[in-house]
Design a protein around this motif. Structure first.
Motif, PDB file in Angstrom:
ATOM      1  N   TRP A  45      -7.955  -1.129 -16.494  1.00  0.00           N
ATOM      2  CA  TRP A  45      -7.798  -2.266 -17.401  1.00  0.00           C
ATOM      3  C   TRP A  45      -6.344  -2.490 -17.827  1.00  0.00           C
ATOM      4  O   TRP A  45      -6.020  -3.495 -18.457  1.00  0.00           O
ATOM      5  N   LEU A  46      -5.471  -1.543 -17.467  1.00  0.00           N
ATOM      6  CA  LEU A  46      -4.054  -1.718 -17.755  1.00  0.00           C
ATOM      7  C   LEU A  46      -3.340  -2.480 -16.639  1.00  0.00           C
ATOM      8  O   LEU A  46      -2.120  -2.614 -16.670  1.00  0.00           O
ATOM      9  N   PHE A  47      -4.124  -2.980 -15.672  1.00  0.00           N
ATOM     10  CA  PHE A  47      -3.540  -3.657 -14.512  1.00  0.00           C
ATOM     11  C   PHE A  47      -4.306  -4.938 -14.216  1.00  0.00           C
ATOM     12  O   PHE A  47      -5.448  -5.105 -14.631  1.00  0.00           O
ATOM     13  N   GLU A  48      -3.655  -5.830 -13.495  1.00  0.00           N
ATOM     14  CA  GLU A  48      -4.270  -7.096 -13.099  1.00  0.00           C
ATOM     15  C   GLU A  48      -4.166  -7.243 -11.581  1.00  0.00           C
ATOM     16  O   GLU A  48      -3.242  -6.713 -10.963  1.00  0.00           O
ATOM     17  N   ILE A  49      -5.111  -7.953 -11.010  1.00  0.00           N
ATOM     18  CA  ILE A  49      -5.079  -8.261  -9.575  1.00  0.00           C
ATOM     19  C   ILE A  49      -4.608  -9.705  -9.427  1.00  0.00           C
ATOM     20  O   ILE A  49      -5.241 -10.628  -9.927  1.00  0.00           O
ATOM     21  N   LYS A  50      -3.476  -9.901  -8.762  1.00  0.00           N
ATOM     22  CA  LYS A  50      -2.897 -11.229  -8.601  1.00  0.00           C
ATOM     23  C   LYS A  50      -2.582 -11.478  -7.125  1.00  0.00           C
ATOM     24  O   LYS A  50      -2.379 -10.538  -6.348  1.00  0.00           O
ATOM     25  N   GLN A  51      -2.528 -12.737  -6.780  1.00  0.00           N
ATOM     26  CA  GLN A  51      -2.190 -13.102  -5.406  1.00  0.00           C
ATOM     27  C   GLN A  51      -0.686 -13.060  -5.171  1.00  0.00           C
ATOM     28  O   GLN A  51      -0.229 -12.758  -4.068  1.00  0.00           O
ATOM     29  N   THR A  52       0.067 -13.356  -6.200  1.00  0.00           N
ATOM     30  CA  THR A  52       1.526 -13.289  -6.083  1.00  0.00           C
ATOM     31  C   THR A  52       2.089 -12.519  -7.268  1.00  0.00           C
ATOM     32  O   THR A  52       1.514 -12.532  -8.363  1.00  0.00           O
ATOM     33  N   VAL A  53       3.211 -11.873  -7.034  1.00  0.00           N
ATOM     34  CA  VAL A  53       3.859 -11.092  -8.083  1.00  0.00           C
ATOM     35  C   VAL A  53       5.014 -11.884  -8.658  1.00  0.00           C
ATOM     36  O   VAL A  53       5.891 -12.354  -7.917  1.00  0.00           O
ATOM     37  N   GLY A  54       5.002 -12.084  -9.971  1.00  0.00           N
ATOM     38  CA  GLY A  54       6.052 -12.843 -10.635  1.00  0.00           C
ATOM     39  C   GLY A  54       7.396 -12.139 -10.596  1.00  0.00           C
ATOM     40  O   GLY A  54       7.499 -10.943 -10.280  1.00  0.00           O
ATOM     41  N   LYS A  55       8.432 -12.876 -10.943  1.00  0.00           N
ATOM     42  CA  LYS A  55       9.796 -12.364 -10.870  1.00  0.00           C
ATOM     43  C   LYS A  55       9.988 -11.114 -11.715  1.00  0.00           C
ATOM     44  O   LYS A  55      10.642 -10.156 -11.302  1.00  0.00           O
ATOM     45  N   ASP A  56       9.455 -11.110 -12.929  1.00  0.00           N
ATOM     46  CA  ASP A  56       9.660  -9.989 -13.839  1.00  0.00           C
ATOM     47  C   ASP A  56       8.462  -9.034 -13.883  1.00  0.00           C
ATOM     48  O   ASP A  56       8.395  -8.167 -14.757  1.00  0.00           O
ATOM     49  N   GLU A  57       7.528  -9.205 -12.950  1.00  0.00           N
ATOM     50  CA  GLU A  57       6.340  -8.357 -12.931  1.00  0.00           C
ATOM     51  C   GLU A  57       6.555  -7.167 -11.994  1.00  0.00           C
ATOM     52  O   GLU A  57       7.393  -7.218 -11.093  1.00  0.00           O
ATOM     53  N   VAL A  58       5.789  -6.114 -12.219  1.00  0.00           N
ATOM     54  CA  VAL A  58       5.922  -4.882 -11.427  1.00  0.00           C
ATOM     55  C   VAL A  58       4.644  -4.669 -10.625  1.00  0.00           C
ATOM     56  O   VAL A  58       3.558  -4.520 -11.195  1.00  0.00           O
ATOM     57  N   GLU A  59       4.789  -4.667  -9.307  1.00  0.00           N
ATOM     58  CA  GLU A  59       3.643  -4.399  -8.446  1.00  0.00           C
ATOM     59  C   GLU A  59       3.458  -2.901  -8.270  1.00  0.00           C
ATOM     60  O   GLU A  59       4.431  -2.146  -8.146  1.00  0.00           O
ATOM     61  N   VAL A  60       2.223  -2.468  -8.277  1.00  0.00           N
ATOM     62  CA  VAL A  60       1.900  -1.064  -8.035  1.00  0.00           C
ATOM     63  C   VAL A  60       1.507  -0.921  -6.567  1.00  0.00           C
ATOM     64  O   VAL A  60       0.536  -1.539  -6.115  1.00  0.00           O
ATOM     65  N   VAL A  61       2.271  -0.126  -5.840  1.00  0.00           N
ATOM     66  CA  VAL A  61       1.984   0.093  -4.425  1.00  0.00           C
ATOM     67  C   VAL A  61       0.871   1.134  -4.320  1.00  0.00           C
ATOM     68  O   VAL A  61       1.071   2.310  -4.635  1.00  0.00           O
ATOM     69  N   VAL A  62      -0.313   0.705  -3.899  1.00  0.00           N
ATOM     70  CA  VAL A  62      -1.491   1.575  -3.845  1.00  0.00           C
ATOM     71  C   VAL A  62      -1.700   2.038  -2.406  1.00  0.00           C
ATOM     72  O   VAL A  62      -1.677   1.220  -1.482  1.00  0.00           O
ATOM     73  N   PRO A  63      -1.893   3.347  -2.189  1.00  0.00           N
ATOM     74  CA  PRO A  63      -2.143   3.847  -0.826  1.00  0.00           C
ATOM     75  C   PRO A  63      -3.352   3.164  -0.201  1.00  0.00           C
ATOM     76  O   PRO A  63      -4.286   2.748  -0.899  1.00  0.00           O
ATOM     77  N   ASP A  64      -3.339   3.071   1.119  1.00  0.00           N
ATOM     78  CA  ASP A  64      -4.404   2.379   1.848  1.00  0.00           C
ATOM     79  C   ASP A  64      -5.782   2.921   1.503  1.00  0.00           C
ATOM     80  O   ASP A  64      -6.757   2.168   1.402  1.00  0.00           O
ATOM     81  N   GLU A  65      -5.886   4.219   1.305  1.00  0.00           N
ATOM     82  CA  GLU A  65      -7.179   4.856   1.016  1.00  0.00           C
ATOM     83  C   GLU A  65      -7.815   4.315  -0.258  1.00  0.00           C
ATOM     84  O   GLU A  65      -9.039   4.274  -0.399  1.00  0.00           O
ATOM     85  N   PHE A  66      -6.985   3.869  -1.204  1.00  0.00           N
ATOM     86  CA  PHE A  66      -7.498   3.417  -2.498  1.00  0.00           C
ATOM     87  C   PHE A  66      -7.348   1.914  -2.700  1.00  0.00           C
ATOM     88  O   PHE A  66      -7.629   1.398  -3.785  1.00  0.00           O
ATOM     89  N   SER A  67      -6.899   1.201  -1.679  1.00  0.00           N
ATOM     90  CA  SER A  67      -6.683  -0.241  -1.829  1.00  0.00           C
ATOM     91  C   SER A  67      -7.797  -1.074  -1.198  1.00  0.00           C
ATOM     92  O   SER A  67      -7.757  -2.303  -1.244  1.00  0.00           O
ATOM     93  N   LYS A  68      -8.792  -0.407  -0.644  1.00  0.00           N
ATOM     94  CA  LYS A  68      -9.896  -1.143  -0.042  1.00  0.00           C
ATOM     95  C   LYS A  68     -10.674  -1.894  -1.119  1.00  0.00           C
ATOM     96  O   LYS A  68     -10.993  -1.353  -2.164  1.00  0.00           O
ATOM     97  N   GLY A  69     -10.983  -3.134  -0.831  1.00  0.00           N
ATOM     98  CA  GLY A  69     -11.726  -3.946  -1.782  1.00  0.00           C
ATOM     99  C   GLY A  69     -10.858  -4.670  -2.783  1.00  0.00           C
ATOM    100  O   GLY A  69     -11.355  -5.460  -3.591  1.00  0.00           O
ATOM    101  N   ILE A  70      -9.559  -4.407  -2.761  1.00  0.00           N
ATOM    102  CA  ILE A  70      -8.639  -5.104  -3.671  1.00  0.00           C
ATOM    103  C   ILE A  70      -8.193  -6.387  -2.996  1.00  0.00           C
ATOM    104  O   ILE A  70      -7.498  -6.360  -1.979  1.00  0.00           O
ATOM    105  N   ASN A  71      -8.580  -7.514  -3.545  1.00  0.00           N
ATOM    106  CA  ASN A  71      -8.249  -8.816  -2.963  1.00  0.00           C
ATOM    107  C   ASN A  71      -7.021  -9.381  -3.660  1.00  0.00           C
ATOM    108  O   ASN A  71      -7.104 -10.268  -4.504  1.00  0.00           O
ATOM    109  N   GLY A  72      -5.867  -8.821  -3.345  1.00  0.00           N
ATOM    110  CA  GLY A  72      -4.637  -9.263  -3.960  1.00  0.00           C
ATOM    111  C   GLY A  72      -3.706  -8.094  -4.197  1.00  0.00           C
ATOM    112  O   GLY A  72      -3.826  -7.041  -3.576  1.00  0.00           O
TER     113      GLY A  72
END
Length: 331
Positions: A148-175
């Motif tokens: 709940w401390l994170f959001e799923i977005k299609q694009t990452v804003g200029k001042d936003e921080v993307e979390v790079v999630v390993p492939d094993e744990f990124s399945k089912g994440i649409n964004g």
């Protein structure tokens, strides 16, 4: 006897005695204690974002599993460079008007002590991934995830921080997984948790019940009299690159078979350890591990030689003199 028959005199006398005792037994000792245990002169004040992160730390119950107290016993040495003292907590203030000071010292170490976590693990990328999915960086972790401390977005804003999630744990994440402001503030708080060095000339309390330390000496002239590179790798590198050197696919690069580790460009290798690395978009940013953890040339050399000779890597060892020369040139 008139005094004992007058309820007003009895009440006022009892009240006066209570106030007098409170002043001498509680208030004056507390004020003296506060003056005797002021914050260390080189202590850095907590930023506004870190303070908000502290409130999030409290709200999410982190104190239930993590302590912030380095006891003066040798088993606590991994959590800090010295035992804790009263001055380490003297800068704490009331959370707000209704809530008292929160030292967050804790009583249970279901998870590691966090007194010096800002020094041990200062990486923003690692901490965010750890909050999003602890098992992604520590396979045996029993810590709950905080999605709940994170959001799923299609694009990452200029001042936003993307979390790079390993492939094993990124399945089912649409964004893309993006850290919320609260997540960033919580990590800011964790990064602020660093033991303040004592003033010059002040010696820290010694750790009790020390284990007998056996010096580790590797064979060969190039690597003789160096510290234990395997232990140093575990302390400084394994959290991201993993104990098996294989890293985490999609998050942290492997050390096993790495062309940088096995190559001849020692300047690049040492610079990465001391200053960090952000040259590959597919991986998270590496923080300046060597600088953040005050690694010596001996320790950096030991880590490099461990990485060049482990997990099937078979590269020639490097000498302490080579590493010292590079470290001096990049300061």
């Amino acid at each position: 006897m008139e005094f004992f028959d007058n309820h007003k005199k009895l009440f006022l006398s009892a009240l006066g005695l209570f106030v007098l005792l409170t002043i001498f037994v509680a208030i004056l000792p507390a004020l003296n204690n506060q003056m005797d245990n002021a914050p260390l002169p080189n202590a850095e004040p907590m930023s506004a974002d870190a303070h908000q992160g502290k409130l999030s730390y409290i709200a999410n119950g982190c104190v239930a599993c993590h302590t912030q107290q380095v006891r003066n016993v040798d088993m606590d040495k991994p959590w800090g460079s010295r035992p804790g003292i009263a001055a380490d907590y003297a800068a704490n203030t009331r959370i707000d008007f209704l809530r008292n000071t929160a030292t967050l010292m804790g009583t249970e170490r279901t998870g590691p002590d966090l007194t010096n976590i800002g020094t041990r693990q200062p990486s923003m990328a690692w901490n965010l991934l750890h909050l999003y999915q602890p098992r992604a960086v520590v396979k045996s972790s029993i810590m709950p995830a905080y999605p709940w401390l994170f959001e799923i977005k299609q694009t990452v804003g200029k001042d936003e921080v993307e979390v790079v999630v390993p492939d094993e744990f990124s399945k089912g994440i649409n964004g893309k997984v993006v850290a919320t402001k609260e997540a960033i503030q919580l990590v800011n708080y964790l990064q602020s948790l660093k033991q303040t060095p004592l003033p010059d000339g002040k010696l820290p309390m010694e750790f009790l019940y020390k284990k007998k330390e056996v010096p580790v000496v590797a064979g060969g002239s190039a690597v003789a009299n160096l510290p234990d590179g395997g232990a140093l790798y575990t302390q400084n590198c394994a959290a991201c690159h993993q104990a098996n050197g294989e890293g985490l696919k999609g998050a942290f690069p492997p050390i096993k078979g790495s062309p940088i580790v096995l190559g001849d460009d020692l300047d690049l290798f040492v610079t990465i350890i001391m200053k960090g690395y952000d040259a590959r978009a597919e991986y998270a940013v590496m923080n300046a591990v060597g600088t953040d953890n005050n690694l010596t040339a001996e320790e950096v050399t030991a880590i490099i030689n461990h990485e060049r000779s482990s997990w099937g890597n078979d590269a020639k060892p490097v000498s302490l003199e080579e590493v010292k020369k590079i470290m001096e040139s990049i300061k």
